[in-house]
Design an enzyme around this catalytic site. Structure first.
Site: not given
Lengths: 187, 149
Positions: A64, A104, A130
């Site tokens: 990701s 992230h 998210d």
């Protein structure tokens, strides 16, 4: 001596070797092994203290954050309280109730005068933020969810950890061989 | 280095939503903030042998009654080594919804837009660099109800 040990392991002579070591040498080897393990643990704990993070080195598990990070990259984290969380930073966080940490980038922060902060994250390679990943009813992350901020990284090296996780037999084989080598090694 | 075009806000679920359109012109290759190469004394070259990509983002920073500091990323872009380092984007809309945590955008005179980037090396440290030059944008005092954007 190392070459001899390797050759000995391949044939069955190494068993004779072990029997030839008297009890004292065997205890010595075991103690040596124990020292190596404790030194490794001390280094790890030391890293935890210096960086302020409970997990100063993590392996990237998903895609990701591509193309910046790929599965198997190793990240070095710090989590010092004096460093404020700001947008653009890459954070590693855990969602309450889940074990797996996520890597992230911070997309939004709202910080109060007293330092309380709530923030939102998004993976570079994901189309949406998210919120869908957070716990049911949870809209923001807080400082307590953060394991650390990524400060540096090395590519590929973490693949070994992923292999060991996905194929437990591989992990046991590696540990077994390591243990054997240290015990039999006569230097 | 950037200009800004006006905008309007609209409340949704009791939170202010801001709309911003912007132009970005940036010359990142020869910017004053970057990684130094050995040969040039005065100019810094960003894309050296150890830089895999730059993660650029335009963020808005402002204060409200509710929160002393707010930062919202409006737009981002991944610039790989080999991509054109000179950006000249016009009339861009924000990629992400500019929601405030509350109603702090209405009448807020001072929203600062800054372009920053995260240098991603092939291996090594991950620094965050802020570009020089930033723009202040004020939001109007009234809400717009037209949804033309």
């Amino acid at each position: 001596v190392r070459a001899a040990a390797a050759a000995a392991m391949l044939s069955l002579d190494f068993l004779d070797d072990v029997r030839r070591m008297n009890k004292r040498q065997l205890y010595y080897q075991v103690l040596n092994f124990g020292m190596i393990v404790s030194s490794a643990l001390m280094i790890w704990k030391g890293l935890m203290v210096v960086t302020g993070s409970e997990s100063p080195i993590v392996v990237v598990l998903s895609g990701s954050m591509e193309p910046a990070f790929h599965r198997g990259d190793l990240l070095f984290l710090t989590n010092r309280i004096e460093d404020p969380i700001r947008v653009g930073e890459i954070v590693v966080f855990r969602i309450e109730g889940r074990e797996i940490p996520i890597v992230h980038r911070v997309l939004k922060i709202h910080e109060k005068q007293n330092g309380d902060i709530k923030f939102l994250t998004k993976g570079d390679n994901n189309a949406v933020d998210d919120r869908g990943l957070y716990k049911q009813g949870q809209h923001w992350l807080e400082k307590k969810d953060v394991v650390g901020r990524a400060r540096g990284f090395v590519p590929y090296i973490g693949i070994v950890t992923i292999l060991m996780n996905d194929y437990p037999k591989f992990k046991y084989a590696v540990l077994f061989l390591l243990g054997l080598f240290v015990l039999v090694h006569r230097e | 280095l950037r200009k800004n075009v006006e905008d309007f806000t609209g409340p949704r679920e009791r939170s202010d939503l801001g709309f911003v359109t912007f132009d970005i012109t940036a010359d990142i290759l020869n910017g004053k903030n970057g990684l130094q190469t050995f040969r040039n004394k005065n100019t810094f070259i960003i894309f050296d042998w150890n830089v895999k990509q730059l993660f650029l983002y335009l963020s808005a920073e402002y204060s409200t009654k509710n929160n002393a500091l707010n930062q919202v990323v409006l737009w981002d872009k991944i610039m790989l080594r080999g991509d054109n380092p000179r950006l000249s984007l016009k009339d861009m809309k924000s990629k992400y919804f500019f929601f405030d945590d509350g109603n702090g955008l209405k009448g807020n005179r001072n929203i600062t837009l800054t372009l920053s980037w995260n240098v991603v090396p092939n291996a090594g440290i991950l620094p965050l660099v802020t570009g020089s030059g930033h723009v202040s944008v004020p939001f109007p005092d009234t809400y717009e109800t037209t949804k033309s954007y």
